[in-house]
Design a protein around this motif. Structure first.
Motif, PDB file in Angstrom:
ATOM      1  N   GLU A 193       0.832  -1.202   0.000  1.00  0.00           N
ATOM      2  CA  GLU A 193       0.000   0.000   0.000  1.00  0.00           C
ATOM      3  C   GLU A 193       0.870   1.258   0.000  1.00  0.00           C
ATOM      4  O   GLU A 193       0.576   2.226  -0.699  1.00  0.00           O
ATOM      5  N   ARG A 194       1.958   1.241   0.780  1.00  0.00           N
ATOM      6  CA  ARG A 194       2.874   2.396   0.818  1.00  0.00           C
ATOM      7  C   ARG A 194       3.463   2.657  -0.565  1.00  0.00           C
ATOM      8  O   ARG A 194       3.580   3.811  -0.993  1.00  0.00           O
ATOM      9  N   GLU A 195       3.834   1.585  -1.251  1.00  0.00           N
ATOM     10  CA  GLU A 195       4.423   1.733  -2.587  1.00  0.00           C
ATOM     11  C   GLU A 195       3.416   2.336  -3.556  1.00  0.00           C
ATOM     12  O   GLU A 195       3.753   3.207  -4.369  1.00  0.00           O
ATOM     13  N   ILE A 196       2.175   1.865  -3.475  1.00  0.00           N
ATOM     14  CA  ILE A 196       1.126   2.395  -4.351  1.00  0.00           C
ATOM     15  C   ILE A 196       0.864   3.867  -4.057  1.00  0.00           C
ATOM     16  O   ILE A 196       0.787   4.706  -4.966  1.00  0.00           O
ATOM     17  N   LEU A 197       0.749   4.209  -2.763  1.00  0.00           N
ATOM     18  CA  LEU A 197       0.493   5.597  -2.375  1.00  0.00           C
ATOM     19  C   LEU A 197       1.652   6.500  -2.759  1.00  0.00           C
ATOM     20  O   LEU A 197       1.447   7.647  -3.180  1.00  0.00           O
ATOM     21  N   ALA A 198       2.888   5.992  -2.622  1.00  0.00           N
ATOM     22  CA  ALA A 198       4.063   6.777  -3.006  1.00  0.00           C
ATOM     23  C   ALA A 198       4.053   7.025  -4.511  1.00  0.00           C
ATOM     24  O   ALA A 198       4.366   8.132  -4.972  1.00  0.00           O
ATOM     25  N   GLY A 199       3.677   5.994  -5.279  1.00  0.00           N
ATOM     26  CA  GLY A 199       3.592   6.151  -6.727  1.00  0.00           C
ATOM     27  C   GLY A 199       2.560   7.182  -7.128  1.00  0.00           C
ATOM     28  O   GLY A 199       2.787   8.000  -8.028  1.00  0.00           O
ATOM     29  N   GLU A 209      10.470  14.734  -0.113  1.00  0.00           N
ATOM     30  CA  GLU A 209      10.144  14.949   1.310  1.00  0.00           C
ATOM     31  C   GLU A 209       8.647  15.170   1.509  1.00  0.00           C
ATOM     32  O   GLU A 209       8.066  14.765   2.519  1.00  0.00           O
ATOM     33  N   ILE A 210       8.014  15.809   0.531  1.00  0.00           N
ATOM     34  CA  ILE A 210       6.556  15.995   0.590  1.00  0.00           C
ATOM     35  C   ILE A 210       5.854  14.672   0.346  1.00  0.00           C
ATOM     36  O   ILE A 210       4.827  14.369   0.970  1.00  0.00           O
ATOM     37  N   VAL A 211       6.418  13.868  -0.558  1.00  0.00           N
ATOM     38  CA  VAL A 211       5.850  12.552  -0.849  1.00  0.00           C
ATOM     39  C   VAL A 211       5.796  11.707   0.414  1.00  0.00           C
ATOM     40  O   VAL A 211       4.784  11.048   0.702  1.00  0.00           O
ATOM     41  N   LYS A 212       6.877  11.732   1.217  1.00  0.00           N
ATOM     42  CA  LYS A 212       6.924  10.942   2.455  1.00  0.00           C
ATOM     43  C   LYS A 212       5.826  11.367   3.421  1.00  0.00           C
ATOM     44  O   LYS A 212       5.175  10.538   4.053  1.00  0.00           O
ATOM     45  N   LYS A 213       5.620  12.679   3.537  1.00  0.00           N
ATOM     46  CA  LYS A 213       4.570  13.180   4.432  1.00  0.00           C
ATOM     47  C   LYS A 213       3.181  12.794   3.918  1.00  0.00           C
ATOM     48  O   LYS A 213       2.290  12.438   4.696  1.00  0.00           O
ATOM     49  N   MET A 214       3.018  12.872   2.593  1.00  0.00           N
ATOM     50  CA  MET A 214       1.729  12.502   1.999  1.00  0.00           C
ATOM     51  C   MET A 214       1.428  11.022   2.231  1.00  0.00           C
ATOM     52  O   MET A 214       0.301  10.653   2.568  1.00  0.00           O
ATOM     53  N   VAL A 215       2.464  10.184   2.068  1.00  0.00           N
ATOM     54  CA  VAL A 215       2.286   8.746   2.262  1.00  0.00           C
ATOM     55  C   VAL A 215       1.927   8.438   3.708  1.00  0.00           C
ATOM     56  O   VAL A 215       1.041   7.619   3.988  1.00  0.00           O
ATOM     57  N   ALA A 216       2.602   9.121   4.652  1.00  0.00           N
ATOM     58  CA  ALA A 216       2.320   8.894   6.077  1.00  0.00           C
ATOM     59  C   ALA A 216       0.868   9.238   6.401  1.00  0.00           C
ATOM     60  O   ALA A 216       0.182   8.499   7.108  1.00  0.00           O
ATOM     61  N   GLY A 217       0.397  10.358   5.858  1.00  0.00           N
ATOM     62  CA  GLY A 217      -0.982  10.778   6.089  1.00  0.00           C
ATOM     63  C   GLY A 217      -1.982   9.827   5.451  1.00  0.00           C
ATOM     64  O   GLY A 217      -3.001   9.480   6.050  1.00  0.00           O
ATOM     65  N   ARG A 218      -1.665   9.384   4.254  1.00  0.00           N
ATOM     66  CA  ARG A 218      -2.579   8.483   3.545  1.00  0.00           C
ATOM     67  C   ARG A 218      -2.586   7.085   4.170  1.00  0.00           C
ATOM     68  O   ARG A 218      -3.604   6.390   4.108  1.00  0.00           O
TER      69      ARG A 218
END
Length: 280
Positions: A193-199, A209-218
């Motif tokens: 799921e993390r990989e999909i959300l990161a993609g 760095e924004i991607v990491k925060k977005m993934v954590a929130g999602r």
């Protein structure tokens, strides 16, 4: 064409193709795979500290409404209860006239002239407390389209446990959780799921760095969708299930632990065949 491109990009791997589509934002409905695609009945059976769910499929709803068939399904559920919900043990268990459940199902097929399948069964139990149940769209006592059992381990007041357990089972029927808590989510599922959300986040062109925060929130949002304790309790539409359990504990006078749950939806994952019986 999107599906074709996804399969081309992933050398025909179906699971990877779904992930590819989700990353591109083209398959928001990828999770909607559990649709009612077969007829029959889902039955539940409980005996205070143990409960089971069983699914028996038919080709038409007409047969599912037949009292004789409903009696047959109840007997299968009773047998499954005696076997702790184990499907492998239930199909081999003695049923009627010394025959096994599997042999009796075969006889039912020849009797009604329509295919009947004992598809699955599962159970859960608690050392102390109750296993609560709920049936949605009931067409007969303890039988319907969706069946749920949930184990509440507690030494608290039994009336309180039964009342809260019924509400919790109703919630599970509606909210379709996959796990009890985030800790129960397998590492493989979480990483996928993390990989999909990161993609998905990278597709928007955001820096890493924004991607990491977005993934954590999602991921927090993901756990709220799939984990029972993190979901919003459908009974009041406001409280988290974990908080609802705390309130029930005060009323019951003892701690309550959700040990397990089972949710069967009729025809989940089965491709329904549209047949013209009149033409046949």
């Amino acid at each position: 064409m999107d599906c074709k491109k996804a399969l081309t990009e992933t050398d025909g791997n179906m699971e990877q193709a779904i992930d590819w589509l989700r990353k591109k934002g083209l398959a928001a409905a990828a999770k909607k795979s559990g649709r009612i695609a077969a007829e029959g009945l889902v039955a539940v059976q409980t005996a205070q500290n143990i409960g089971i769910v069983a699914e028996v499929n038919t080709e038409t709803d007409f047969v599912a409404r037949n009292p004789d068939f409903q009696t047959f399904v109840k007997k299968i559920a009773d047998t499954a209860l005696s076997q702790g919900g184990s499907f492998d043990q239930t199909v081999e268990a003695s049923f009627e006239n010394g025959k096994s459940v599997l042999e009796s199902v075969t006889e039912m097929v020849s009797s009604i002239g329509e295919n009947v399948t004992f598809r699955r069964s599962s159970g859960c139990s608690v050392k102390e407390g109750i296993v609560a149940s709920y049936v949605h769209n009931a067409s007969a006592p303890n039988m319907g389209k969706i069946g749920v059992i949930v184990g509440l381990e507690s030494t608290g007041n039994m009336d309180t446990l039964e009342g809260f357990g019924k509400k919790l089972a109703m919630h599970i029927a509606a909210a379709k959780p996959e796990w009890i808590s985030p800790e129960d989510v397998g590492e493989e599922y979480a990483n996928r799921e993390r990989e999909i959300l990161a993609g998905q986040a990278r597709e928007s062109g955001k820096p890493e760095e924004i991607v990491k925060k977005m993934v954590a929130g999602r991921m927090r949002k993901y756990f709220e969708e799939v984990c029972l304790l993190e979901q919003t309790f459908v009974i009041d539409g406001e409280t988290k299930v974990s908080k609802a359990i705390e309130l029930a504990e005060k009323e019951a006078g003892a701690s309550i632990k959700i040990t397990d749950f089972v949710r069967f939806q009729l025809g989940d994952g089965i491709e329904k065949q549209n047949s013209d019986f009149a033409a046949e």
